[in-house]
Design an enzyme around this catalytic site. Structure first.
Site, PDB file in Angstrom:
ATOM      1  N   ARG A 138     -12.889  -4.259  -7.015  1.00  0.00           N
ATOM      2  CA  ARG A 138     -12.592  -5.004  -5.783  1.00  0.00           C
ATOM      3  C   ARG A 138     -13.890  -5.321  -5.042  1.00  0.00           C
ATOM      4  O   ARG A 138     -14.748  -4.453  -4.860  1.00  0.00           O
ATOM      5  CB  ARG A 138     -11.689  -4.200  -4.844  1.00  0.00           C
ATOM      6  CG  ARG A 138     -10.294  -3.931  -5.348  1.00  0.00           C
ATOM      7  CD  ARG A 138      -9.369  -3.513  -4.209  1.00  0.00           C
ATOM      8  NE  ARG A 138     -10.032  -2.631  -3.238  1.00  0.00           N
ATOM      9  CZ  ARG A 138      -9.521  -2.334  -2.047  1.00  0.00           C
ATOM     10  NH1 ARG A 138      -8.380  -2.868  -1.659  1.00  0.00           N
ATOM     11  NH2 ARG A 138     -10.154  -1.507  -1.233  1.00  0.00           N
ATOM     12  N   TYR A 160     -10.692  -0.517  11.005  1.00  0.00           N
ATOM     13  CA  TYR A 160     -11.943  -0.075  10.386  1.00  0.00           C
ATOM     14  C   TYR A 160     -12.372  -0.952   9.221  1.00  0.00           C
ATOM     15  O   TYR A 160     -13.415  -0.706   8.618  1.00  0.00           O
ATOM     16  CB  TYR A 160     -11.858   1.384   9.931  1.00  0.00           C
ATOM     17  CG  TYR A 160     -10.616   1.756   9.152  1.00  0.00           C
ATOM     18  CD1 TYR A 160     -10.481   1.435   7.816  1.00  0.00           C
ATOM     19  CD2 TYR A 160      -9.581   2.446   9.764  1.00  0.00           C
ATOM     20  CE1 TYR A 160      -9.353   1.775   7.103  1.00  0.00           C
ATOM     21  CE2 TYR A 160      -8.440   2.803   9.063  1.00  0.00           C
ATOM     22  CZ  TYR A 160      -8.327   2.463   7.734  1.00  0.00           C
ATOM     23  OH  TYR A 160      -7.195   2.800   7.038  1.00  0.00           O
ATOM     24  N   LYS A 161     -11.621  -2.002   8.901  1.00  0.00           N
ATOM     25  CA  LYS A 161     -12.011  -2.906   7.826  1.00  0.00           C
ATOM     26  C   LYS A 161     -12.772  -4.089   8.429  1.00  0.00           C
ATOM     27  O   LYS A 161     -13.928  -3.956   8.831  1.00  0.00           O
ATOM     28  CB  LYS A 161     -10.776  -3.354   7.047  1.00  0.00           C
ATOM     29  CG  LYS A 161      -9.992  -2.206   6.391  1.00  0.00           C
ATOM     30  CD  LYS A 161      -8.826  -2.732   5.585  1.00  0.00           C
ATOM     31  CE  LYS A 161      -7.870  -1.636   5.129  1.00  0.00           C
ATOM     32  NZ  LYS A 161      -8.499  -0.640   4.258  1.00  0.00           N
ATOM     33  N   PHE A 201       0.860  -1.176   0.000  1.00  0.00           N
ATOM     34  CA  PHE A 201       0.000   0.000   0.000  1.00  0.00           C
ATOM     35  C   PHE A 201       0.903   1.234   0.000  1.00  0.00           C
ATOM     36  O   PHE A 201       1.906   1.277   0.725  1.00  0.00           O
ATOM     37  CB  PHE A 201      -0.888  -0.012   1.242  1.00  0.00           C
ATOM     38  CG  PHE A 201      -1.947   1.049   1.233  1.00  0.00           C
ATOM     39  CD1 PHE A 201      -3.076   0.916   0.442  1.00  0.00           C
ATOM     40  CD2 PHE A 201      -1.812   2.193   1.996  1.00  0.00           C
ATOM     41  CE1 PHE A 201      -4.057   1.901   0.415  1.00  0.00           C
ATOM     42  CE2 PHE A 201      -2.787   3.186   1.985  1.00  0.00           C
ATOM     43  CZ  PHE A 201      -3.909   3.043   1.198  1.00  0.00           C
ATOM     44  N   ASP A 234       2.230  -5.797   7.990  1.00  0.00           N
ATOM     45  CA  ASP A 234       1.029  -4.969   7.931  1.00  0.00           C
ATOM     46  C   ASP A 234      -0.163  -5.908   7.745  1.00  0.00           C
ATOM     47  O   ASP A 234      -0.261  -6.604   6.735  1.00  0.00           O
ATOM     48  CB  ASP A 234       1.138  -3.985   6.757  1.00  0.00           C
ATOM     49  CG  ASP A 234      -0.044  -3.025   6.679  1.00  0.00           C
ATOM     50  OD1 ASP A 234      -1.166  -3.422   7.061  1.00  0.00           O
ATOM     51  OD2 ASP A 234       0.138  -1.888   6.216  1.00  0.00           O
TER      52      ASP A 234
END
Length: 411
Positions: free
Chosen positions: A374, A225-226, A131, A200
């Site tokens: 996605r 938050y995912k 990322f 990560d």
């Protein structure tokens, strides 16, 4: 509905009837008119969180005010909530502290890893497909510490390691394709080279077993938050393996990580344990929303979540193959279970316009420019009927969207 659609819809119904996690969906604020497949960006709201936050705001803040730091447990929240996340990533208590953003925690972990490495090791190996923020921070950490940055694809990481490697930073899942990287093997390779492994976990915590302790990971970070459904911008977490805690030298020492925070001394003395990962005053409102959200995990095993995740993504790929005209999409997500996270990424011409049309028809995913659709599958609230419906609507959208279209507003 065609015979094929009826067959797959009946299969979806049977899978939903046998799903041991199906009841968890009732815990979330979800509209049955929408198929929400963007939990790999922002998890859905657990229904009970608003009531909990109303109490935090009106009673703990509004009535108790400053007393809540002790009487409501605000001060100990970062470690307490860290211990609730720990089982979801395979960590024993006392090794995870919650607070700050993922980016800040990546910086803390990577610089601390470099500081723990022998002084003659002057290279930081970083996942070249990571990322973007992780790459930016790795580059900054290299400049700050005088190290050389070595970007490589995860598959090439073992060959890039050597006697000069201080640390390696790798994403557990590729955010574009959903490819799951081999954490046990890559961690072992990093250790064999005498370096420290920093992972990560943003796209795996809450979606599959991680095994931080089992596989000897040194340091790890992740967002909440995912798949953990903590809410937009909810605080991230930092894992520091117990064996490293007495040597963890944070590049961001703050009064909250001091051994005696209220002594207000001019000199810094690090606290014991994972508390060293704290910096400043915790963001209590978002932290307590996260704590409440974690209630949805009570009685749920990560292994069951993983099994359903693989079943959902298998079924989605089956439905896409059955419904979508040949050549319109190509899966970028590995077919092998050992190489797959909890999302499916499809390469598609005109992806921005296609996703815009999908959202308009109640299928919410997201995209990565220029051509990647996605779809994130959160097993706690996504079902098999949702999955079949999403693939069917994707096929309908593609039938009405030309193969080549200009980028829409989501582009």
């Amino acid at each position: 509905m065609s015979d094929l659609s009826m067959d797959l819809a009946e299969k979806a119904a049977a899978l939903d009837a046998a799903d041991e996690l199906a009841k968890q969906r009732e815990l979330f604020a979800l509209d049955s008119s929408v198929v929400y497949l963007d939990g790999n960006s922002l998890g859905a709201l657990p229904r009970h969180v608003p009531d909990r936050m109303a109490d935090v705001i009106t009673r703990e803040w509004g009535e108790l005010r400053i007393r809540s730091w002790t009487e409501s447990g605000w001060w100990t929240a970062p470690e307490r909530i860290g211990d609730r996340i720990a089982p979801l990533v395979g960590a024993a208590p006392g090794q995870i502290v919650v607070g700050d953003s993922t980016s800040v925690n990546v910086f803390k972990a990577l610089v601390a890893a470099v500081r723990m490495a022998p002084s003659d090791r002057n290279e930081i190996v970083v996942d070249a497909t990571t990322f973007p923020t992780d790459g930016y921070i790795a580059e900054s950490a290299a400049r700050l510490t005088g190290h050389r940055l070595v970007p490589v694809a995860p598959a090439e990481l073992p060959a890039a390691l050597g006697p000069r490697t201080a640390a390696a930073l790798v994403n557990h899942v590729d955010y574009r394709t959903g490819r799951l990287h081999d954490l046990p093997a890559l961690t072992a390779a990093v250790h064999e080279a005498g370096a420290l492994a920093v992972w990560d976990l943003c796209h795996t915590a809450g979606a599959l077993p991680v095994g931080l302790d089992e596989h000897g990971v040194d340091l790890a970070v992740g967002c909440t938050y995912k798949y953990l459904n903590g809410g937009p911008g909810s605080p991230a977490y930092l894992y520091v393996a117990e064996r490293h805690q007495d040597r963890f030298d944070s590049p961001l020492p703050g009064w909250n990580s001091h051994a005696d925070p209220f002594a207000m001394t001019s000199g810094f003395q690090a606290a014991d344990g994972a508390v060293r990962g704290r910096v400043g005053t915790p963001d209590i409102l978002s932290m307590l929303a996260l704590e409440a959200a974690l209630d949805v995990w009570d009685g749920v095993s990560v292994e069951a979540v993983r099994a359903k995740s693989l079943a959902l993504t298998d079924f989605f790929l089956e439905c896409v193959e059955a419904y979508v005209p040949e050549g319109r999409v190509t899966s970028l997500t590995p077919g092998a279970h050992a190489e797959r996270g909890s999302q499916v990424a499809l390469s598609c011409e005109g992806a921005p316009a296609v996703m815009e049309a999908l959202i308009a028809r109640g299928v919410v995913g997201d995209l990565r420019r220029p051509d990647v659709l996605r779809f994130g599958f959160t097993p706690l609230y996504v079902g098999f009927a949702d999955t079949e419906r999403a693939a069917r609507i994707l096929a309908d959208v593609l039938a009405g969207v030309p193969a080549e279209v200009p980028e829409g507003p989501l582009g």
